[in-house]
Motif scaffolding. Structure first.
Motif, PDB file in Angstrom:
ATOM      1  N   VAL A  93      17.722 101.442  53.461  1.00 36.20           N
ATOM      2  CA  VAL A  93      18.460 100.226  51.999  1.00 36.20           C
ATOM      3  C   VAL A  93      19.201 100.436  51.239  1.00 36.20           C
ATOM      4  CG1 VAL A  93      17.756  98.260  50.446  1.00 36.20           C
ATOM      5  CG2 VAL A  93      16.809  98.409  53.083  1.00 36.20           C
ATOM      6  N   GLU A  94      19.132 101.591  50.424  1.00 36.91           N
ATOM      7  CA  GLU A  94      19.590 101.614  49.419  1.00 36.91           C
ATOM      8  C   GLU A  94      20.866 102.729  49.851  1.00 36.91           C
ATOM      9  OE1 GLU A  94      16.560 104.289  46.325  1.00 36.91           O
ATOM     10  OE2 GLU A  94      16.012 102.625  47.344  1.00 36.91           O
ATOM     11  N   ILE A  95      21.496 103.923  50.852  1.00 34.77           N
ATOM     12  CA  ILE A  95      22.105 103.789  51.044  1.00 34.77           C
ATOM     13  C   ILE A  95      23.468 103.024  51.731  1.00 34.77           C
ATOM     14  CG2 ILE A  95      21.524 106.250  50.334  1.00 34.77           C
ATOM     15  CD1 ILE A  95      21.935 106.577  53.202  1.00 34.77           C
ATOM     16  N   GLY A  96      23.210 102.258  52.598  1.00 30.06           N
ATOM     17  CA  GLY A  96      23.833 101.358  52.917  1.00 30.06           C
ATOM     18  C   GLY A  96      23.611 102.035  54.578  1.00 30.06           C
ATOM     19  N   TYR A 124      30.039 104.965  55.878  1.00 31.04           N
ATOM     20  CA  TYR A 124      30.836 106.066  55.717  1.00 31.04           C
ATOM     21  C   TYR A 124      31.845 107.062  56.657  1.00 31.04           C
ATOM     22  CZ  TYR A 124      26.983 106.094  52.597  1.00 31.04           C
ATOM     23  OH  TYR A 124      26.008 105.682  51.761  1.00 31.04           O
ATOM     24  N   SER A 125      33.109 107.033  56.100  1.00 34.48           N
ATOM     25  CA  SER A 125      33.814 107.530  56.832  1.00 34.48           C
ATOM     26  C   SER A 125      34.190 109.113  57.882  1.00 34.48           C
ATOM     27  CB  SER A 125      34.677 107.818  56.928  1.00 34.48           C
ATOM     28  OG  SER A 125      35.587 108.504  55.177  1.00 34.48           O
ATOM     29  N   LEU A 170      28.264 110.955  53.900  1.00 30.57           N
ATOM     30  CA  LEU A 170      27.245 110.944  54.452  1.00 30.57           C
ATOM     31  C   LEU A 170      25.431 111.273  53.506  1.00 30.57           C
ATOM     32  CD1 LEU A 170      24.730 108.193  55.140  1.00 30.57           C
ATOM     33  CD2 LEU A 170      25.844 109.707  57.293  1.00 30.57           C
ATOM     34  N   ILE A 171      26.167 112.952  53.824  1.00 30.16           N
ATOM     35  CA  ILE A 171      25.313 113.791  53.059  1.00 30.16           C
ATOM     36  C   ILE A 171      25.293 113.859  51.908  1.00 30.16           C
ATOM     37  CG2 ILE A 171      25.158 116.338  52.916  1.00 30.16           C
ATOM     38  CD1 ILE A 171      25.762 116.729  56.273  1.00 30.16           C
ATOM     39  N   ASP A 172      26.440 113.523  51.210  1.00 28.25           N
ATOM     40  CA  ASP A 172      26.736 113.960  49.590  1.00 28.25           C
ATOM     41  C   ASP A 172      25.808 112.255  49.103  1.00 28.25           C
ATOM     42  OD1 ASP A 172      28.107 115.716  50.001  1.00 28.25           O
ATOM     43  OD2 ASP A 172      29.949 114.765  49.199  1.00 28.25           O
ATOM     44  N   ALA A 173      26.062 111.335  49.778  1.00 28.49           N
ATOM     45  CA  ALA A 173      25.018 109.931  49.330  1.00 28.49           C
ATOM     46  C   ALA A 173      23.655 110.346  49.184  1.00 28.49           C
ATOM     47  CB  ALA A 173      25.865 108.971  50.427  1.00 28.49           C
ATOM     48  N   ILE A 174      22.871 110.638  50.811  1.00 24.38           N
ATOM     49  CA  ILE A 174      21.722 110.900  50.938  1.00 24.38           C
ATOM     50  C   ILE A 174      22.153 112.288  49.656  1.00 24.38           C
ATOM     51  CG2 ILE A 174      20.340 112.393  52.231  1.00 24.38           C
ATOM     52  CD1 ILE A 174      21.808 110.951  55.049  1.00 24.38           C
ATOM     53  N   ASN A 175      22.237 113.416  49.595  1.00 22.73           N
ATOM     54  CA  ASN A 175      21.879 114.159  48.264  1.00 22.73           C
ATOM     55  C   ASN A 175      21.581 114.027  47.155  1.00 22.73           C
ATOM     56  OD1 ASN A 175      21.339 116.611  50.265  1.00 22.73           O
ATOM     57  ND2 ASN A 175      23.779 116.820  49.920  1.00 22.73           N
ATOM     58  N   ASN A 176      22.787 112.123  47.382  1.00 22.11           N
ATOM     59  CA  ASN A 176      22.571 112.132  45.434  1.00 22.11           C
ATOM     60  C   ASN A 176      21.241 110.896  45.154  1.00 22.11           C
ATOM     61  OD1 ASN A 176      25.329 112.967  44.598  1.00 22.11           O
ATOM     62  ND2 ASN A 176      26.182 111.534  45.350  1.00 22.11           N
TER      63      ASN A 176
END
Length: 50
Positions: A3-6, A11-12, A17-23
């Motif tokens: 829910v929080e990363i969508g 993600y293109s 996507l990996i950066d979003a997960i790490n953040n």
């Protein structure tokens, strides 16, 4: 976390996507304040206990 990363199709690239997960993981462990931890993040609480 879903829910929080969508949705994953927002993600293109896999790197984005990996950066979003790490953040999100960094936020979840270091910044997020927990009421049950007396208003501290999990990392702060562990440091206080040591």
């Amino acid at each position: 976390m879903k829910v929080e990363i969508g949705p994953l199709n927002n993600y293109s690239s896999s790197k984005e996507l990996i950066d979003a997960i790490n953040n999100w993981i960094l936020y979840y462990n270091n910044t997020r304040i927990q009421a049950k931890l007396n208003g501290h993040s999990p990392v702060e609480y562990r440091q206080m206990a040591a």
